[in-house]
Design an enzyme around this catalytic site. Structure first.
Site, PDB file in Angstrom:
ATOM      1  N   GLU A 105      52.940  52.076  59.256  1.00  0.00           N
ATOM      2  CA  GLU A 105      51.577  52.318  58.784  1.00  0.00           C
ATOM      3  C   GLU A 105      50.675  52.523  60.003  1.00  0.00           C
ATOM      4  O   GLU A 105      50.777  51.738  60.947  1.00  0.00           O
ATOM      5  CB  GLU A 105      51.062  51.138  57.958  1.00  0.00           C
ATOM      6  CG  GLU A 105      49.697  51.452  57.333  1.00  0.00           C
ATOM      7  CD  GLU A 105      49.150  50.310  56.448  1.00  0.00           C
ATOM      8  OE1 GLU A 105      49.756  49.235  56.404  1.00  0.00           O
ATOM      9  OE2 GLU A 105      48.117  50.532  55.834  1.00  0.00           O
ATOM     10  N   GLY A 111      48.245  41.895  62.380  1.00  0.00           N
ATOM     11  CA  GLY A 111      48.716  40.585  61.951  1.00  0.00           C
ATOM     12  C   GLY A 111      50.125  40.639  61.385  1.00  0.00           C
ATOM     13  O   GLY A 111      51.003  39.858  61.764  1.00  0.00           O
ATOM     14  N   ALA A 112      50.346  41.563  60.459  1.00  0.00           N
ATOM     15  CA  ALA A 112      51.640  41.665  59.816  1.00  0.00           C
ATOM     16  C   ALA A 112      51.680  42.936  58.989  1.00  0.00           C
ATOM     17  O   ALA A 112      50.646  43.586  58.806  1.00  0.00           O
ATOM     18  CB  ALA A 112      51.882  40.456  58.916  1.00  0.00           C
ATOM     19  N   MET A 113      52.868  43.265  58.475  1.00  0.00           N
ATOM     20  CA  MET A 113      53.014  44.520  57.743  1.00  0.00           C
ATOM     21  C   MET A 113      53.902  44.326  56.526  1.00  0.00           C
ATOM     22  O   MET A 113      54.988  43.755  56.617  1.00  0.00           O
ATOM     23  CB  MET A 113      53.587  45.582  58.696  1.00  0.00           C
ATOM     24  CG  MET A 113      53.784  46.937  58.060  1.00  0.00           C
ATOM     25  SD  MET A 113      52.201  47.646  57.508  1.00  0.00           S
ATOM     26  CE  MET A 113      52.760  48.579  56.090  1.00  0.00           C
ATOM     27  N   ASN A 120      55.963  46.062  54.689  1.00  0.00           N
ATOM     28  CA  ASN A 120      57.104  46.930  54.371  1.00  0.00           C
ATOM     29  C   ASN A 120      57.927  46.373  53.215  1.00  0.00           C
ATOM     30  O   ASN A 120      58.203  45.186  53.151  1.00  0.00           O
ATOM     31  CB  ASN A 120      58.020  47.043  55.593  1.00  0.00           C
ATOM     32  CG  ASN A 120      57.241  47.216  56.861  1.00  0.00           C
ATOM     33  OD1 ASN A 120      56.520  48.178  57.016  1.00  0.00           O
ATOM     34  ND2 ASN A 120      57.339  46.248  57.764  1.00  0.00           N
ATOM     35  N   HIS A 151      49.061  37.354  51.887  1.00  0.00           N
ATOM     36  CA  HIS A 151      48.517  38.718  51.890  1.00  0.00           C
ATOM     37  C   HIS A 151      49.655  39.747  51.829  1.00  0.00           C
ATOM     38  O   HIS A 151      49.645  40.640  50.982  1.00  0.00           O
ATOM     39  CB  HIS A 151      47.665  38.916  53.141  1.00  0.00           C
ATOM     40  CG  HIS A 151      47.046  40.267  53.266  1.00  0.00           C
ATOM     41  ND1 HIS A 151      45.763  40.532  52.866  1.00  0.00           N
ATOM     42  CD2 HIS A 151      47.546  41.438  53.737  1.00  0.00           C
ATOM     43  CE1 HIS A 151      45.491  41.813  53.081  1.00  0.00           C
ATOM     44  NE2 HIS A 151      46.564  42.385  53.624  1.00  0.00           N
ATOM     45  N   GLU A 152      50.620  39.599  52.715  1.00  0.00           N
ATOM     46  CA  GLU A 152      51.710  40.591  52.745  1.00  0.00           C
ATOM     47  C   GLU A 152      52.538  40.505  51.468  1.00  0.00           C
ATOM     48  O   GLU A 152      52.964  41.523  50.930  1.00  0.00           O
ATOM     49  CB  GLU A 152      52.599  40.402  53.978  1.00  0.00           C
ATOM     50  CG  GLU A 152      51.873  40.400  55.318  1.00  0.00           C
ATOM     51  CD  GLU A 152      50.890  41.532  55.502  1.00  0.00           C
ATOM     52  OE1 GLU A 152      51.110  42.624  54.943  1.00  0.00           O
ATOM     53  OE2 GLU A 152      49.877  41.332  56.216  1.00  0.00           O
ATOM     54  N   HIS A 196      50.820  42.292  48.640  1.00  0.00           N
ATOM     55  CA  HIS A 196      50.906  43.750  48.756  1.00  0.00           C
ATOM     56  C   HIS A 196      52.076  44.322  47.957  1.00  0.00           C
ATOM     57  O   HIS A 196      52.083  45.508  47.640  1.00  0.00           O
ATOM     58  CB  HIS A 196      51.091  44.163  50.220  1.00  0.00           C
ATOM     59  CG  HIS A 196      49.816  44.464  50.955  1.00  0.00           C
ATOM     60  ND1 HIS A 196      48.802  45.227  50.427  1.00  0.00           N
ATOM     61  CD2 HIS A 196      49.410  44.135  52.217  1.00  0.00           C
ATOM     62  CE1 HIS A 196      47.822  45.348  51.323  1.00  0.00           C
ATOM     63  NE2 HIS A 196      48.163  44.684  52.416  1.00  0.00           N
ATOM     64  N   GLU A 240      43.889  47.294  50.489  1.00  0.00           N
ATOM     65  CA  GLU A 240      43.482  46.214  51.395  1.00  0.00           C
ATOM     66  C   GLU A 240      42.375  45.333  50.818  1.00  0.00           C
ATOM     67  O   GLU A 240      42.439  44.114  50.884  1.00  0.00           O
ATOM     68  CB  GLU A 240      43.092  46.771  52.765  1.00  0.00           C
ATOM     69  CG  GLU A 240      44.248  47.438  53.515  1.00  0.00           C
ATOM     70  CD  GLU A 240      45.461  46.529  53.705  1.00  0.00           C
ATOM     71  OE1 GLU A 240      45.360  45.305  53.510  1.00  0.00           O
ATOM     72  OE2 GLU A 240      46.549  47.069  54.042  1.00  0.00           O
TER      73      GLU A 240
HETATM   74  N1  PHE Z   1      48.796  46.850  56.186  1.00  0.00           N
HETATM   75  C1  PHE Z   1      48.764  45.705  57.058  1.00  0.00           C
HETATM   76  C2  PHE Z   1      48.104  44.594  56.277  1.00  0.00           C
HETATM   77  O1  PHE Z   1      46.966  44.651  55.923  1.00  0.00           O
HETATM   78  C3  PHE Z   1      47.995  45.875  58.304  1.00  0.00           C
HETATM   79  C4  PHE Z   1      48.540  46.860  59.276  1.00  0.00           C
HETATM   80  C5  PHE Z   1      47.969  48.091  59.404  1.00  0.00           C
HETATM   81  C6  PHE Z   1      49.608  46.517  60.068  1.00  0.00           C
HETATM   82  C7  PHE Z   1      48.439  49.001  60.314  1.00  0.00           C
HETATM   83  C8  PHE Z   1      50.072  47.397  60.989  1.00  0.00           C
HETATM   84  C9  PHE Z   1      49.490  48.645  61.117  1.00  0.00           C
HETATM   85  O2  PHE Z   1      48.702  43.665  55.907  1.00  0.00           O
HETATM   86 ZN    ZN Z   2      46.882  44.325  53.980  1.00  0.00          ZN
END
Ligand code: PHE
Ligand code: ZN
Length: 890
Positions: free
Chosen positions: A143, A283-285, A287, A319-320, A323, A342
């Site tokens: 991302e 912070g984190a992702m 996926n 949060h992750e 998502h 978000e």
């Molecule tokens: N999508 C991630 C989040 O909000 C944030 C993120 C954006 C991480 C771009 C890496 C790169 O949890």
């Molecule tokens: Zn997010």
């Protein structure tokens, strides 16, 4: 810089000047230009031959004409710094060409198989986008547009594909091989290699792809879903970190249970993997099935993490996880819709943490963050609506506006319809759009239909930037209070005219006699509206925006006595803390502007001290809430209040005067309440680490120390050194060290050295060691930071380390705003040095300098000059170019 103001092109032909952007001016992408992609990619196969410095990627895409798009024989595959080694269509070498970074193939039919081979060098990837190396392992970040650094692909969130992935690499270097979805096969290869095949059944956009290969161990615990499916949950870390993963794993389980209970959302794979990496831009992702986390939001134990760190881990894990529905099952049509996932997901994680830790304190914390980070953004040159209309680099729009104001906007809808109807709206949204790439409009429409509310006007919150100001007038008529509310939305860059927006406000009318009024919700729809409210008793006092129902600034002139009353008696804990903040803001802005007579100043101080005294003495409060009441407004928020709505001719913020006024008030409080604060500190020190009241005690302990330090540095130095030496947890240790760092005392050096020695092998704790020194109140901070930048442990290549030193410094109001501009120069130098290494992180420093227009003229000129120096350096990344040029235009 606008193209129109550019010098003309070299040949002097002014017409050519606006024909195309110069190489330094990356193109502007507009929301209104959205078109569906000409091709669908129903399935994607990726084959990775992994090695740290040369990974070969074979991508095989099945493509079909998109019936919903304009037909085109060309398939454009995005790339970023890639070279294709071979391109085949339906098994035969194909005609293709490069267009800038992209690869274009012409396809004759309606359905084809396209195969592209590329080789990339993860060890040279300092941007940390795409496939990169971190501590000897390989991991990805895609991302927003990182997938195109791995292979050529339609790298946009509305192209959903199912992925099958095979990876092969040396078993010694990469014993663990992870990807999205489920592992379907594994085996031995030749020459010490092994391989694994993964399949993700859920179609997803490329930004949710992830791969990890490295020497990792897992903390595992299965979760049983509401329908009885067992999900294997793993938190993968380096061996030495395993002991600090329980809190993350438990937080994941709590999140999974909460999302079932509160939003009716169940997890949809049999496996949930979280991997912690120490080099990460954010912070984190989220996926799919394979979250990649910054170690900062995974690792926690009492010896190395503070209570706040524990909360942050819980919040980011949640949060992750959330998502998975708000982001993955329903994703974004294009990046302008970022708040769709978000804003909604931040709201979901906030509500979760409220349920885990208590609503009042969490709400106060979230509002504090909004005011410190988002209000300044909304009032400055980088202001944008939660759904932006244009960008040059999307990475620049992962902002407090999209995330935090985005959450507030959805929270307002929830406040207007109540929990049950909001849930019905969310259910409808998930039902309607599951498996799709949706828009913010889709979300609003689903809430409108499912919760049965007309949101026609409310949609303006998605389109208009700027923090609304709400004015208040009141008149008493018999036993009715006529409340006249007015609103205006300030002018922001590119948005000169604003329309009124529906502003939901929870209000109660109390009486100074002590009678508390009932709460009711009013919605201010127009520019001005009058509401009749009943009065609970004599001398009515209005408690407004209770619980912070709307992200607005309330402008009212309440008598000091009324604020003192609300601070002590309001039945809404948020409103109570708010009254104290209002009292302090009024006083401090007055003091900083030199507008207070000696009498006023004394009376203001006395009122605040009185309110603090009541908070200290109020036995009905727990320490967690007491701590909130003892925190003064941040300097950043005071800048905002001092600079007002930003209208031309209005007062400018004077950072020096604000700092002096705030420290002066702290000293006055510390002096007047010396005995009470010492008693509080002693009482809190006696509470054991795992006592139920322990957390609150640790919080007030350090707050008390900070106030003592402002009044009696010698005494504070002693108390802090003793607190440090007695500490059996990081919260107390860090708190004591923070106070010591701001003082001129030999204890400062000795405790810093002890801390460093104790934690020298723990990167996250050494980050704290850098931060404490960069954020301190010490007069020599600039010299300290210069020296720390030369420390053997410092590197510009690790974002956590960069943030720990330089971002902390940029957030230290006293040091950053040093009147001679040295702080500004240092930050500009960091931007220039970091931009070629990690543009995303470099660009995040720009907003600090971008605030120049709201600051007094002397400093403003110095800040602007630094921005101009950066721009003049040329060769900037898209990220930094966009932020700097907007900061100079806005
Ligand atoms: N999508 C991630 C989040 O909000 C944030 C993120 C954006 C991480 C771009 C890496 C790169 O949890
Ligand atoms: Zn997010």
């Amino acid at each position: 810089m606008d193209i129109a103001t550019n010098p003309t092109t070299p040949d002097g032909n002014p017409e050519l000047a606006d024909a195309a952007p110069t190489p330094h001016e990356p193109p502007v992408i507009r929301r209104e230009d959205y078109r569906p992609f000409a091709w669908l990619v129903p399935s994607t196969r990726l084959d990775f031959r992994l090695a740290l410095d040369a990974t070969r990627v074979t991508a095989t895409l099945t493509v079909e004409r998109n019936p919903a798009a304009d037909a085109s024989p060309e398939l454009r595959l995005n790339g970023d710094s890639l070279t294709a080694q071979s391109v085949m269509v339906d098994g035969a070498p194909a005609e293709w060409r490069m267009e800038g970074p992209d690869l274009v193939v012409t396809l004759p039919g309606d359905r084809h198989v396209v195969e592209v081979v590329t080789t990339i060098d993860p060890s040279a990837n300092t941007q940390l986008m795409g496939l990169y190396a971190s501590n000897g392992m390989l991991c990805t970040q895609c991302e927003s547009e990182g997938f195109r650094r791995i292979t050529f692909f339609p790298d946009r969130p509305d192209v959903l594909s199912t992925y099958a992935v095979r990876m092969e690499g040396e078993r010694d270097a990469f014993p663990i091989l992870l990807c999205n979805g489920n592992r379907v096969a594994e085996g031995e290869g030749e020459n010490g290699t092994h391989w694994a095949e993964w399949h993700d059944p859920w179609p997803k956009p490329s930004y949710l792809f992830a791969l990890v290969a490295g020497d990792l161990v897992a903390n595992s615990k299965p979760f049983t879903t509401a329908t009885g499916r067992v999900v294997e949950c793993n938190v993968w870390v380096r061996k030495e970190d395993l002991a600090r993963t329980d809190h993350a794993l438990e937080s994941l389980h709590r999140s999974m249970a909460w999302d079932e209970e509160v939003f009716g959302r169940e997890y949809d794979l049999d496996l949930y993997n979280i991997v912690a990496v120490s080099d990460f831009n954010m912070g984190a992702m989220e996926n799919k099935g394979l979250n990649v986390f910054n170690t900062k939001y995974v690792l926690a134990d009492p010896d190395t993490a503070t209570d706040a760190d524990f909360d942050a881990v819980e919040g980011v894990i949640a949060h992750e996880y959330f998502h998975n529905w708000s982001g993955n099952r329903v994703t974004c049509r294009d990046w302008f819709q970022l708040a769709l996932k978000e804003g909604f997901t931040v709201l979901r994680d906030q509500l979760f943490s409220q349920d885990m830790r208590g609503e009042a304190v969490k709400r106060i914390e979230d509002v504090r963050i909004l005011r410190a980070a988002q209000f300044p953004e909304d009032a400055g040159p980088l202001a944008h609506p939660i759904r932006p209309d244009s960008y040059r680099e999307i990475s620049n729009f992962y902002t407090a506006t999209v995330y935090n104001k985005g959450a507030e906007v959805i929270r307002m809808m929830r406040s207007m319809v109540g929990e049950a109807r909001f849930r019905a709206g969310c259910d409808l949204y998930f039902d309607r759009h599951d498996g799709e790439a949706a828009t913010c409009e889709d979300f609003v429409k689903a809430i409108e239909d499912g919760a049965e509310i007309d949101l026609t006007r409310f949609r303006r919150w998605y389109a208009q930037a700027g923090t609304p100001r709400v004015t208040m007038r009141q008149a008493v008529e018999g036993d009715t209070l006529r409340l006249t509310l007015g609103q205006s939305v300030p002018v922001t860059p590119g948005q000169p005219d604003k329309l009124p927006m529906p502003i939901p406000l929870k209000i109660a009318v109390h009486s100074r006699s002590g009678a508390l009024g009932a709460e009711r919700l009013v919605v201010l729809e127009d520019e001005e509206q009058t509401f009749d409210l009943s009065i609970a008793g004599p001398d009515p006092v209005v408690s407004v925006n209770r619980g912070f129902t709307a992200p607005v600034v309330i402008e009212r002139d309440l008598q000091r006595e009324d604020l003192v009353f609300l601070a002590a008696h309001d039945d809404d804990p948020f409103a109570r803390s708010e009254a104290l903040q209002e009292l302090a803001v009024g006083h401090l802005v007055g003091a900083a502007s030199g507008a207070l007579s000696a009498d006023d100043r004394q009376a203001g101080e006395a009122a605040i001290i009185g309110a603090f005294r009541s908070s200290l003495a109020d036995n009905a409060l727990d320490d967690a809430m007491r701590g909130e009441l003892l925190v003064l407004p941040s300097e950043t928020y005071l800048f905002e209040a001092m600079a007002g709505s930003g209208a031309a001719g209005e007062r400018k913020a004077d950072p020096g005067a604000i700092h002096a006024a705030r420290e002066g008030l702290k000293a006055a409080i510390g002096t007047a309440l010396a005995r009470e604060l010492a008693a509080l500190h002693a009482r809190a020190c006696a509470v054991a680490l795992d006592h139920p009241e322990g957390r609150g005690a640790r919080k007030v302990k350090t707050i008390a120390l900070g106030l003592v330090a402002a009044a009696d540095p010698a005494k504070a130095a002693q108390l802090a050194a003793a607190q440090y030496d007695a500490a059996d947890n990081m919260t107390d240790r860090q708190g004591a060290l923070m106070v010591l760092c701001g003082l001129d005392t030999p204890h400062r050096e000795t405790r810093l050295a002890v801390f460093y020695e104790r934690y020298r092998d723990n990167a996250l704790v050494i980050d704290k060691w850098f931060t404490l020194q960069a954020l301190s109140l010490h007069p020599d901070v600039i010299a300290h930071v210069r020296k720390l930048a030369e420390h053997p442990d410092f590197t510009l290549k690790n974002p956590n380390r960069v943030r720990s030193l330089h971002m902390a410094f940029a957030g230290n109001p006293k040091a950053f705003h040093k009147a001679d501009g040295e702080g500004y120069r240092m930050v500009a130098d960091v931007i220039l040095a970091l931009d070629p290494i990690n543009p995303q992180t470099a660009a995040r420093f720009v907003p600090a300098l971008g605030r120049w227009r709201r600051i007094e003229p002397g400093r403003a000129a110095l800040m602007k000059a630094e921005l101009e120096r950066i721009l003049a350096a040329g060769n900037l990344s898209r990220d930094t170019f966009e932020q700097v040029s907007r900061s100079l235009e806005g």
